[in-house]
Enzyme design. Structure first.
Site, PDB file in Angstrom:
ATOM      1  N   GLY A 292       1.412  -5.417   1.073  1.00 23.50           N
ATOM      2  CA  GLY A 292       0.330  -5.546   0.095  1.00 23.50           C
ATOM      3  C   GLY A 292       0.810  -6.177  -1.212  1.00 23.50           C
ATOM      4  O   GLY A 292       0.049  -6.864  -1.895  1.00 23.50           O
TER       5      GLY A 292
ATOM      6  N   LEU B  71       0.847  -1.194   0.000  1.00 22.25           N
ATOM      7  CA  LEU B  71       0.000   0.000   0.000  1.00 22.25           C
ATOM      8  C   LEU B  71       0.880   1.242   0.000  1.00 22.25           C
ATOM      9  O   LEU B  71       1.973   1.243   0.578  1.00 22.25           O
ATOM     10  CB  LEU B  71      -0.898   0.022   1.237  1.00 22.25           C
ATOM     11  CG  LEU B  71      -1.955  -1.070   1.348  1.00 22.25           C
ATOM     12  CD1 LEU B  71      -2.861  -0.810   2.553  1.00 22.25           C
ATOM     13  CD2 LEU B  71      -2.808  -1.170   0.088  1.00 22.25           C
TER      14      LEU B  71
ATOM     15  N   ASN C 131       5.248  -7.629   6.498  1.00 19.80           N
ATOM     16  CA  ASN C 131       5.949  -7.006   7.629  1.00 19.80           C
ATOM     17  C   ASN C 131       5.011  -6.202   8.537  1.00 19.80           C
ATOM     18  O   ASN C 131       5.445  -5.327   9.268  1.00 19.80           O
ATOM     19  CB  ASN C 131       7.063  -6.085   7.108  1.00 19.80           C
ATOM     20  CG  ASN C 131       6.522  -4.983   6.201  1.00 19.80           C
ATOM     21  OD1 ASN C 131       5.395  -5.068   5.736  1.00 19.80           O
ATOM     22  ND2 ASN C 131       7.314  -3.963   5.972  1.00 19.80           N
ATOM     23  N   GLU C 132       3.699  -6.500   8.468  1.00 22.19           N
ATOM     24  CA  GLU C 132       2.722  -5.678   9.201  1.00 22.19           C
ATOM     25  C   GLU C 132       3.000  -5.614  10.700  1.00 22.19           C
ATOM     26  O   GLU C 132       2.872  -4.569  11.310  1.00 22.19           O
ATOM     27  CB  GLU C 132       1.296  -6.169   8.959  1.00 22.19           C
ATOM     28  CG  GLU C 132       0.698  -5.644   7.676  1.00 22.19           C
ATOM     29  CD  GLU C 132       1.401  -6.164   6.441  1.00 22.19           C
ATOM     30  OE1 GLU C 132       1.828  -7.343   6.451  1.00 22.19           O
ATOM     31  OE2 GLU C 132       1.539  -5.399   5.482  1.00 22.19           O
TER      32      GLU C 132
HETATM   33  C1  LIG Z   1      -0.852  -1.065   7.103  1.00 23.66           C
HETATM   34  C2  LIG Z   1      -1.803  -2.062   7.430  1.00 23.66           C
HETATM   35  C3  LIG Z   1      -2.690  -2.780   7.889  1.00 23.66           C
HETATM   36  C4  LIG Z   1      -3.565  -3.513   8.709  1.00 23.66           C
HETATM   37  C5  LIG Z   1      -4.102  -4.655   8.056  1.00 23.66           C
HETATM   38  C6  LIG Z   1      -3.340  -5.838   8.228  1.00 23.66           C
HETATM   39  C7  LIG Z   1      -2.687  -6.524   7.292  1.00 23.66           C
HETATM   40  C8  LIG Z   1      -2.573  -6.154   5.954  1.00 23.66           C
HETATM   41  C9  LIG Z   1      -1.627  -6.842   5.071  1.00 23.66           C
HETATM   42  C10 LIG Z   1      -1.642  -6.175   3.759  1.00 23.66           C
HETATM   43  C11 LIG Z   1      -1.553  -4.728   3.885  1.00 23.66           C
HETATM   44  C12 LIG Z   1      -0.432  -4.151   3.919  1.00 23.66           C
HETATM   45  C13 LIG Z   1      -0.222  -2.743   4.188  1.00 23.66           C
HETATM   46  C14 LIG Z   1       0.927  -2.260   3.370  1.00 23.66           C
HETATM   47  O1  LIG Z   1       1.136  -2.717   2.287  1.00 23.66           O
HETATM   48  S1  LIG Z   1       1.828  -0.978   4.021  1.00 23.66           S
HETATM   49  C15 LIG Z   1       3.226  -0.857   2.948  1.00 23.66           C
HETATM   50  C16 LIG Z   1       4.365  -1.602   3.516  1.00 23.66           C
HETATM   51  N1  LIG Z   1       5.476  -1.560   2.580  1.00 23.66           N
HETATM   52  C17 LIG Z   1       6.727  -1.567   2.965  1.00 23.66           C
HETATM   53  O2  LIG Z   1       7.042  -1.629   4.126  1.00 23.66           O
HETATM   54  C18 LIG Z   1       7.775  -1.472   1.862  1.00 23.66           C
HETATM   55  C19 LIG Z   1       8.589  -0.238   2.040  1.00 23.66           C
HETATM   56  N2  LIG Z   1       9.558  -0.101   0.955  1.00 23.66           N
HETATM   57  C20 LIG Z   1      10.718  -0.776   0.899  1.00 23.66           C
HETATM   58  O3  LIG Z   1      11.018  -1.619   1.720  1.00 23.66           O
HETATM   59  C21 LIG Z   1      11.622  -0.443  -0.243  1.00 23.66           C
HETATM   60  O4  LIG Z   1      11.195   0.759  -0.821  1.00 23.66           O
HETATM   61  C22 LIG Z   1      11.700  -1.509  -1.341  1.00 23.66           C
HETATM   62  C23 LIG Z   1      10.325  -1.910  -1.846  1.00 23.66           C
HETATM   63  C24 LIG Z   1      12.437  -2.754  -0.803  1.00 23.66           C
HETATM   64  C25 LIG Z   1      12.495  -0.953  -2.548  1.00 23.66           C
HETATM   65  O5  LIG Z   1      13.758  -0.476  -2.119  1.00 23.66           O
HETATM   66  P1  LIG Z   1      14.603   0.489  -3.082  1.00 23.66           P
HETATM   67  O6  LIG Z   1      14.708  -0.090  -4.429  1.00 23.66           O
HETATM   68  O7  LIG Z   1      15.881   0.760  -2.350  1.00 23.66           O
HETATM   69  O8  LIG Z   1      13.701   1.807  -3.227  1.00 23.66           O
HETATM   70  P2  LIG Z   1      13.496   2.964  -2.144  1.00 23.66           P
HETATM   71  O9  LIG Z   1      13.333   2.373  -0.801  1.00 23.66           O
HETATM   72  O10 LIG Z   1      14.580   3.982  -2.316  1.00 23.66           O
HETATM   73  O11 LIG Z   1      12.104   3.553  -2.577  1.00 23.66           O
HETATM   74  C26 LIG Z   1      11.956   4.441  -3.688  1.00 23.66           C
HETATM   75  C27 LIG Z   1      10.959   5.519  -3.334  1.00 23.66           C
HETATM   76  O12 LIG Z   1       9.700   4.920  -3.085  1.00 23.66           O
HETATM   77  C28 LIG Z   1       9.212   5.255  -1.762  1.00 23.66           C
HETATM   78  N3  LIG Z   1       8.449   4.106  -1.238  1.00 23.66           N
HETATM   79  C29 LIG Z   1       8.891   2.876  -0.948  1.00 23.66           C
HETATM   80  N4  LIG Z   1       7.889   2.090  -0.546  1.00 23.66           N
HETATM   81  C30 LIG Z   1       6.787   2.845  -0.569  1.00 23.66           C
HETATM   82  C31 LIG Z   1       5.402   2.593  -0.268  1.00 23.66           C
HETATM   83  N5  LIG Z   1       4.950   1.405   0.155  1.00 23.66           N
HETATM   84  N6  LIG Z   1       4.537   3.613  -0.403  1.00 23.66           N
HETATM   85  C32 LIG Z   1       4.929   4.827  -0.821  1.00 23.66           C
HETATM   86  N7  LIG Z   1       6.224   5.126  -1.137  1.00 23.66           N
HETATM   87  C33 LIG Z   1       7.134   4.139  -1.015  1.00 23.66           C
HETATM   88  C34 LIG Z   1      10.487   5.527  -0.989  1.00 23.66           C
HETATM   89  O13 LIG Z   1      10.204   6.334   0.109  1.00 23.66           O
HETATM   90  C35 LIG Z   1      11.318   6.236  -2.031  1.00 23.66           C
HETATM   91  O14 LIG Z   1      10.808   7.570  -2.157  1.00 23.66           O
HETATM   92  P3  LIG Z   1      11.762   8.799  -2.555  1.00 23.66           P
HETATM   93  O15 LIG Z   1      12.293   8.473  -3.911  1.00 23.66           O
HETATM   94  O16 LIG Z   1      10.874   9.984  -2.523  1.00 23.66           O
HETATM   95  O17 LIG Z   1      12.854   8.834  -1.512  1.00 23.66           O
END
Ligand SMILES: CCCCC/C=C\CCC/C=C/CC(=O)SCCNC(=O)CCNC(=O)[C@H](O)C(C)(C)COP(=O)(O)OP(=O)(O)OC[C@H]1O[C@@H](n2cnc3c(N)ncnc32)[C@H](O)[C@@H]1OP(=O)(O)O
Length: 278
Positions: free
Chosen positions: A130, A85, A152-153
């Site tokens: 997600g 997400l 990783n929630e």
């Molecule tokens: C919250 C929930 C719920 C309660 C319900 C229970 C269960 C639900 C289960 C399913 C629901 C899930 C909820 C979610 O999905 S929350 C999202 C969790 N995601 C993460 O923790 C991933 C975070 N990101 C990373 O670990 C890394 O970005 C990477 C995917 C491994 C890629 O690494 P890399 O190639 O080094 O790229 P960057 O880290 O430099 O990222 C580039 C750029 O993108 C931004 N960004 C990364 N992830 C997200 C994201 N999920 N949403 C928005 N933006 C993201 C990051 O900040 C960088 O931005 P800038 O270029 O501006 O610095």
């Protein structure tokens, strides 16, 4: 609407025809096999906001209508399948948008997990939270080396809801699910293969797609109706449970995200993602 024109004379290399449904989700249908490659296209990380979720949901709905023979879910990014997400939508959220986000995620899961045709995830990079749920909702997963996948929630301070746990239980042993979810563990490609979180490793994106095509081809002798009824029998319970408790599930999500300690964690987490580059 995606049209399926079967022109059997088309050479193999030209078999995929581009049928873009939206900039966020690109669709190419192999006119020979009826298999669709659906590509997530929201740079930089395919963060799932409402528009991205709705776009993918619509594509899957269209594929159902058009009696698709199989789906390969892929990503336009070089090394990321989907980072889950969009974190910017759940940090200091607008409450109505937050509800729309989770409702759209529920709708997408119901369509993808319950799809009446074979579904595969061609994981050309990381599939986190997600993003992992999207992969788990498919019938088969192929991943490139040196990538990460997992839910990783619990690390974020929230607990996965029943349908997300069901998606993981569908794939992993009970013991592996417990370890994965309670530890909020993210697995590298080879570890994911060991526990069964992915089914195969491929050298690159093209090979992930080829392996997914091969998996889908195994169903060519299976009757579509028997396939969909069997899948419904296997997965219907989890889907019905969500369908009958959508409001409760939504409230749980909204309350979890609005919890001040979760918001505090998200602030630091977003900062740490941004500061990686410095
Ligand atoms: C919250 C929930 C719920 C309660 C319900 C229970 C269960 C639900 C289960 C399913 C629901 C899930 C909820 C979610 O999905 S929350 C999202 C969790 N995601 C993460 O923790 C991933 C975070 N990101 C990373 O670990 C890394 O970005 C990477 C995917 C491994 C890629 O690494 P890399 O190639 O080094 O790229 P960057 O880290 O430099 O990222 C580039 C750029 O993108 C931004 N960004 C990364 N992830 C997200 C994201 N999920 N949403 C928005 N933006 C993201 C990051 O900040 C960088 O931005 P800038 O270029 O501006 O610095």
């Amino acid at each position: 609407m995606i049209s399926f024109l079967m022109r059997r004379t088309i050479p193999r290399c030209r078999a995929y025809s581009s049928q873009t449904t939206s900039e966020l989700t690109k669709v190419e249908v192999n006119e020979k096999t009826g298999v669709a490659v659906v590509t997530l296209n929201r740079p930089p990380v395919n963060g799932l906001n409402v528009a991205a979720l709705r776009s993918l949901e619509k594509v899957i709905g269209d594929l159902e209508t058009n009696k698709c023979k199989g789906l390969i879910l892929s990503s336009s990014s070089k090394n990321i399948f989907c980072a889950g997400l969009d974190l910017t939508e759940i940090y200091k959220p607008d409450q109505e948008k937050l509800k729309s986000l989770w409702t759209a995620f529920q709708d997408l899961w119901i369509k993808l997990y319950g799809a009446s045709f074979p579904t595969t995830a061609a994981l050309n990079g990381h599939a986190i939270a997600g993003g992992c749920v999207l992969a788990l909702s498919c019938d088969y997963r192929v991943m490139v080396p040196n990538s990460s996948i997992g839910l990783n929630e619990t690390e974020l301070g929230i607990s996965p809801t029943a349908w997300i746990i069901a998606s993981m239980q569908n794939v992993l042993s009970k013991r592996s699910v417990e370890l994965a979810l309670l530890q909020g563990r993210i697995y590298k490609t080879n570890q994911a293969l060991e526990i069964g979180l992915i089914d195969e490793i491929a050298n690159d994106k093209d090979e992930t797609i080829k392996k997914c095509e091969e998996f889908i081809a195994k169903y060519s002798r299976v009757q579509s109706l028997a396939f969909s009824l069997t899948k419904r029998e296997l997965r219907g319970k989890a889907i019905s449970e969500l369908t009958s408790n959508r409001q409760g599930d939504l409230q749980f999500f909204v309350d979890s995200i609005n919890n001040p300690s979760v918001q505090k964690f998200l602030e630091k987490y977003l900062q740490s993602l941004k500061s990686k580059k410095n």
